[in-house]
Design an enzyme around this catalytic site. Structure first.
Site, short mmCIF file in Angstrom:
data_model
loop_
_atom_site.label_atom_id
_atom_site.label_comp_id
_atom_site.label_asym_id
_atom_site.label_seq_id
_atom_site.Cartn_x
_atom_site.Cartn_y
_atom_site.Cartn_z
N GLY A 186 38.79 8.95 46.13
CA GLY A 186 37.48 9.06 46.77
C GLY A 186 37.22 10.48 47.20
O GLY A 186 38.15 11.23 47.50
N CYS A 187 35.93 10.86 47.19
CA CYS A 187 35.58 12.25 47.47
C CYS A 187 35.48 12.55 48.96
O CYS A 187 35.42 13.71 49.34
CB CYS A 187 34.27 12.60 46.78
SG CYS A 187 34.44 12.61 45.00
N VAL A 188 35.38 11.55 49.78
CA VAL A 188 35.29 11.80 51.21
C VAL A 188 36.52 11.19 51.89
O VAL A 188 37.10 11.72 52.78
CB VAL A 188 34.03 11.18 51.84
CG1 VAL A 188 33.73 11.85 53.17
CG2 VAL A 188 32.84 11.31 50.92
N VAL A 208 31.41 18.93 49.71
CA VAL A 208 32.31 17.94 49.09
C VAL A 208 33.57 18.62 48.55
O VAL A 208 34.69 18.19 48.81
CB VAL A 208 31.58 17.18 47.96
CG1 VAL A 208 32.53 16.24 47.24
CG2 VAL A 208 30.39 16.41 48.52
N TRP A 218 35.79 20.04 51.37
CA TRP A 218 36.54 18.96 52.03
C TRP A 218 37.70 18.51 51.15
O TRP A 218 38.81 18.27 51.64
CB TRP A 218 35.58 17.81 52.32
CG TRP A 218 36.17 16.66 53.06
CD1 TRP A 218 36.34 15.39 52.59
CD2 TRP A 218 36.67 16.65 54.41
NE1 TRP A 218 36.92 14.59 53.55
CE2 TRP A 218 37.13 15.33 54.67
CE3 TRP A 218 36.79 17.62 55.39
CZ2 TRP A 218 37.69 14.98 55.90
CZ3 TRP A 218 37.36 17.26 56.61
CH2 TRP A 218 37.80 15.95 56.86
#
Lengths: 105, 185
Positions: A103-105, B43, B46
């Protein structure tokens, strides 16, 4: 897939060193992996995060992302980077015997 | 012939590398103030931090909207001139039919498109720009505003969200990012 001995247990790991069967995990394995990951001692706060990841990982079948941990476990981003420096979600997933978080977050 | 020799002598797997090398460092330059161009650095930044990579973000020109306290919650996306924006975004079964440019100029269309996109992101639990900046700064990313743009737009340090460390010159940025990989957005 390869077998590796960690803290006296034979466990299956993938090419990045993540355990592939979370059932094989034990607390002494966590302590050993943490040392390799640069965390010489697991404090109560480390264990709270590890316990959350274990529960969440077993319930959902995948390792929680950093955002999942910070929103659901009541640990802040700052605390996570202090407890598990340099890539906290990956590090805690590895220590908790879970796969790499997706997942990107 | 040469290939065969190499194969025969290669006994060490190529993926065995020393882990304790100099930490990787990625610097992003954010120059745009639209919603679609605000997210990439957030994005990727992070993700980089999640991989133990050092992150620096330099906000310049319209990118300053991303860190401007009064603008950060009002970053928008306009259908005008955006050929990638299709009618199907609105849940219509229209395939590749684009939003007519003439419709894009109607008052409220930009706000409407922005709302649609923000709703989609919220449904996926994607953090807002403000929240992302907070997360990045908490995770150790260094955020800077470009001095020339700041002067040009009449802004001050207090106009920026928390986490923006300083207003720096392009030269300072070059010093801070020596050896880093740089991504311009």
């Amino acid at each position: 897939m390869a077998m590796r001995e960690i803290a006296g247990h034979q466990v299956q790991v993938n090419e990045e060193g993540f355990m592939t069967d979370p059932q094989e995990w034990t607390k002494d394995i966590a302590v050993e992996i943490a040392k390799v990951e640069g965390i010489p001692e697991l404090t109560l706060q480390h264990w709270q995060v590890i316990d959350f990841c274990r529960q969440d990982g077993m319930a959902t079948g995948k390792a929680p992302t950093l955002r999942r941990i910070t929103t659901a476990a009541g640990v802040t981003t700052k605390e996570m980077f202090a407890l598990f420096p340099k890539g906290p979600a990956k590090k805690v997933a590895k220590i908790s015997g879970l796969g790499k978080p997706e997942g990107c977050v | 012939m040469e290939t065969a020799t190499v194969t025969a002598t290669a006994t060490t797997p190529a993926f065995v590398v020393t882990p304790e090398e100099k930490p990787r460092h990625i610097a992003f330059i954010c120059s745009k103030g639209t919603l679609d161009m605000a997210y990439p650095a957030l994005v990727m930044g992070w993700a980089a931090l999640g991989n133990g990579i050092d992150v620096t973000i330099f906000f310049t020109f319209w990118g300053l909207d991303m860190i401007n306290k009064n603008r950060v919650d009002h970053i928008e996306i306009a259908p005008v001139g955006n050929t990638a924006m299709k009618m199907s975004m609105m849940g219509l079964d229209t395939g590749n039919l684009g939003i007519p440019q003439i419709a894009g100029v109607l008052p409220g269309m930009t706000a409407f498109a922005t709302k649609l996109m923000k709703d989609k992101m919220r449904a996926l639990d994607v953090p807002t720009v403000r929240e992302y900046l907070q997360m990045l700064s908490d995770a150790g990313a260094k955020l800077y505003a470009c001095k020339m743009s700041v002067d040009m737009m009449g802004l001050k340090q207090e106009d920026f969200v928390e986490g923006v460390e300083a207003i720096v010159t392009a030269g300072d940025f070059m010093d801070m990012t020596a050896g880093a990989q740089i991504v311009f957005i």
